[in-house]
Design a protein around this motif. Sequence first.
Motif, PDB file in Angstrom:
ATOM      1  N   THR A  33      -9.634   8.562   1.241  1.00  0.00           N
ATOM      2  CA  THR A  33     -10.281   7.314   1.012  1.00  0.00           C
ATOM      3  C   THR A  33     -11.207   7.053   1.787  1.00  0.00           C
ATOM      4  N   GLU A  34     -12.164   6.133   1.652  1.00  0.00           N
ATOM      5  CA  GLU A  34     -13.009   5.675   2.582  1.00  0.00           C
ATOM      6  C   GLU A  34     -13.199   4.174   2.629  1.00  0.00           C
ATOM      7  N   THR A  35     -12.119   3.524   1.944  1.00  0.00           N
ATOM      8  CA  THR A  35     -11.976   2.197   2.130  1.00  0.00           C
ATOM      9  C   THR A  35     -10.571   1.509   2.444  1.00  0.00           C
ATOM     10  N   SER A  36     -10.393   0.598   3.057  1.00  0.00           N
ATOM     11  CA  SER A  36      -9.069   0.191   3.433  1.00  0.00           C
ATOM     12  C   SER A  36      -8.016  -0.200   2.117  1.00  0.00           C
ATOM     13  N   GLY A  37      -8.777  -0.879   1.162  1.00  0.00           N
ATOM     14  CA  GLY A  37      -8.375  -1.325   0.019  1.00  0.00           C
ATOM     15  C   GLY A  37      -7.587  -0.027  -0.900  1.00  0.00           C
ATOM     16  N   GLN A  38      -8.252   1.110  -0.680  1.00  0.00           N
ATOM     17  CA  GLN A  38      -7.549   2.124  -1.453  1.00  0.00           C
ATOM     18  C   GLN A  38      -6.561   2.727  -0.472  1.00  0.00           C
ATOM     19  N   THR A  39      -6.762   2.695   0.714  1.00  0.00           N
ATOM     20  CA  THR A  39      -5.585   3.134   1.588  1.00  0.00           C
ATOM     21  C   THR A  39      -4.318   2.867   1.372  1.00  0.00           C
ATOM     22  N   MET A  40      -4.132   1.485   1.067  1.00  0.00           N
ATOM     23  CA  MET A  40      -2.575   1.159   0.836  1.00  0.00           C
ATOM     24  C   MET A  40      -2.401   1.521  -0.491  1.00  0.00           C
ATOM     25  N   ASP A  41      -3.109   1.614  -1.327  1.00  0.00           N
ATOM     26  CA  ASP A  41      -2.917   2.102  -2.684  1.00  0.00           C
ATOM     27  C   ASP A  41      -2.563   3.564  -2.863  1.00  0.00           C
ATOM     28  N   LEU A  42      -3.002   4.167  -2.107  1.00  0.00           N
ATOM     29  CA  LEU A  42      -2.728   5.646  -2.126  1.00  0.00           C
ATOM     30  C   LEU A  42      -1.482   6.097  -1.323  1.00  0.00           C
ATOM     31  N   ILE A  43      -1.257   5.243  -0.252  1.00  0.00           N
ATOM     32  CA  ILE A  43       0.003   5.271   0.417  1.00  0.00           C
ATOM     33  C   ILE A  43       1.218   5.183  -0.500  1.00  0.00           C
ATOM     34  N   ARG A  44       0.991   4.086  -1.252  1.00  0.00           N
ATOM     35  CA  ARG A  44       2.176   3.757  -2.195  1.00  0.00           C
ATOM     36  C   ARG A  44       2.366   4.932  -3.387  1.00  0.00           C
ATOM     37  N   THR A  45       1.322   5.317  -3.526  1.00  0.00           N
ATOM     38  CA  THR A  45       1.173   6.448  -4.974  1.00  0.00           C
ATOM     39  C   THR A  45       1.694   7.899  -4.379  1.00  0.00           C
ATOM     40  N   THR A  46       1.039   8.170  -3.202  1.00  0.00           N
ATOM     41  CA  THR A  46       1.175   9.625  -2.676  1.00  0.00           C
ATOM     42  C   THR A  46       2.483   9.818  -1.710  1.00  0.00           C
ATOM     43  N   ALA A  47       2.865   8.790  -0.962  1.00  0.00           N
ATOM     44  CA  ALA A  47       3.879   8.757  -0.071  1.00  0.00           C
ATOM     45  C   ALA A  47       3.665   9.967   1.127  1.00  0.00           C
ATOM     46  N   PRO A  48       2.540   9.856   1.552  1.00  0.00           N
ATOM     47  CA  PRO A  48       2.242  10.914   2.538  1.00  0.00           C
ATOM     48  C   PRO A  48       3.038  10.802   3.737  1.00  0.00           C
ATOM     49  N   SER A  49       3.263  12.029   4.605  1.00  0.00           N
ATOM     50  CA  SER A  49       3.983  11.948   5.884  1.00  0.00           C
ATOM     51  C   SER A  49       3.263  11.580   7.030  1.00  0.00           C
ATOM     52  N   VAL A  50       1.807  11.620   6.785  1.00  0.00           N
ATOM     53  CA  VAL A  50       0.974  11.475   7.866  1.00  0.00           C
ATOM     54  C   VAL A  50      -0.229  10.493   7.302  1.00  0.00           C
ATOM     55  N   VAL A  51      -0.724   9.771   7.969  1.00  0.00           N
ATOM     56  CA  VAL A  51      -2.033   9.132   7.773  1.00  0.00           C
ATOM     57  C   VAL A  51      -2.992   9.132   9.052  1.00  0.00           C
ATOM     58  N   THR A  52      -4.303   9.633   8.645  1.00  0.00           N
ATOM     59  CA  THR A  52      -5.132   9.784   9.792  1.00  0.00           C
ATOM     60  C   THR A  52      -5.915   8.315   9.088  1.00  0.00           C
ATOM     61  N   LEU A  53      -6.332   7.408  10.328  1.00  0.00           N
ATOM     62  CA  LEU A  53      -6.733   6.227   9.863  1.00  0.00           C
ATOM     63  C   LEU A  53      -8.027   5.866  10.808  1.00  0.00           C
ATOM     64  N   GLY A  54      -9.119   6.031  10.113  1.00  0.00           N
ATOM     65  CA  GLY A  54     -10.328   5.881  11.140  1.00  0.00           C
ATOM     66  C   GLY A  54     -10.669   4.524  11.496  1.00  0.00           C
ATOM     67  N   VAL A  55     -10.878   4.023  12.587  1.00  0.00           N
ATOM     68  CA  VAL A  55     -11.133   2.575  13.005  1.00  0.00           C
ATOM     69  C   VAL A  55     -12.387   2.110  12.366  1.00  0.00           C
ATOM     70  N   GLY A  56     -13.264   2.858  11.878  1.00  0.00           N
ATOM     71  CA  GLY A  56     -14.438   2.264  11.189  1.00  0.00           C
ATOM     72  C   GLY A  56     -14.267   2.234   9.675  1.00  0.00           C
ATOM     73  N   LEU A  57     -13.240   2.257   9.318  1.00  0.00           N
ATOM     74  CA  LEU A  57     -12.682   2.370   7.770  1.00  0.00           C
ATOM     75  C   LEU A  57     -13.537   1.076   6.954  1.00  0.00           C
ATOM     76  N   LYS A  58     -14.273   1.333   5.983  1.00  0.00           N
ATOM     77  CA  LYS A  58     -14.788   0.431   5.272  1.00  0.00           C
ATOM     78  C   LYS A  58     -13.786  -0.442   4.614  1.00  0.00           C
ATOM     79  N   GLY A  59     -13.960  -1.814   4.479  1.00  0.00           N
ATOM     80  CA  GLY A  59     -13.072  -2.817   3.851  1.00  0.00           C
ATOM     81  C   GLY A  59     -13.661  -4.169   3.987  1.00  0.00           C
ATOM     82  N   SER A  60     -12.938  -5.192   3.479  1.00  0.00           N
ATOM     83  CA  SER A  60     -13.336  -6.370   3.463  1.00  0.00           C
ATOM     84  C   SER A  60     -13.334  -7.052   4.682  1.00  0.00           C
ATOM     85  N   PRO A  61     -14.158  -8.031   5.160  1.00  0.00           N
ATOM     86  CA  PRO A  61     -14.513  -8.616   6.359  1.00  0.00           C
ATOM     87  C   PRO A  61     -13.168  -8.877   7.137  1.00  0.00           C
ATOM     88  N   SER A  62     -12.161  -9.268   6.463  1.00  0.00           N
ATOM     89  CA  SER A  62     -10.983  -9.753   7.041  1.00  0.00           C
ATOM     90  C   SER A  62     -10.009  -8.669   7.434  1.00  0.00           C
TER      91      SER A  62
END
Length: 138
Positions: A33-62
């Motif tokens: 994923t390239e957005t913060s909003g998609q990240t949590m949805d995908l974590i909930r649906t795919t149940a990964p063991s590991v997430v690599t999280l980029g600090v510059g991930l696109k998302g809402s200003p907050s």
Amino acid sequence: MSVKVLIADSSLITRDIIRHHLECGGCQVVAETETSGQTMDLIRTTAPSVVTLGVGLKGSPSSDALSLFRTIRKESPKTLVVIVGATQNPDNQGIFLREGALECIGEPFDSPGLERMWKRLSDVYPELKRSAQAASGR
């Protein structure tokens, strides 16, 4: 059992590099994923063991990487998180590590950073040691 990974980063090139290294070591990339909003949805649906999280991930200003990291840790405490790109700011890197990040690796990627990530992952998932050795021809 393969180690399931979700790659969250706004850069396609970064996602490609991370995917290559993880798959060569025996991980199964289950989603990107390239957005913060998609990240949590995908974590909930795919149940990964590991997430690599980029600090510059696109998302809402907050939404920033640290708040998303905290949400991941709260909702999915067994999911390991590797932070990508936090090494430019040592204060942020320290916060992520103190709050439970498995590792922080920098961009551009260097061998020592990727080796640290592999060491930490293979400490948790010993089957990756064998896969990484096989992938490198050792």
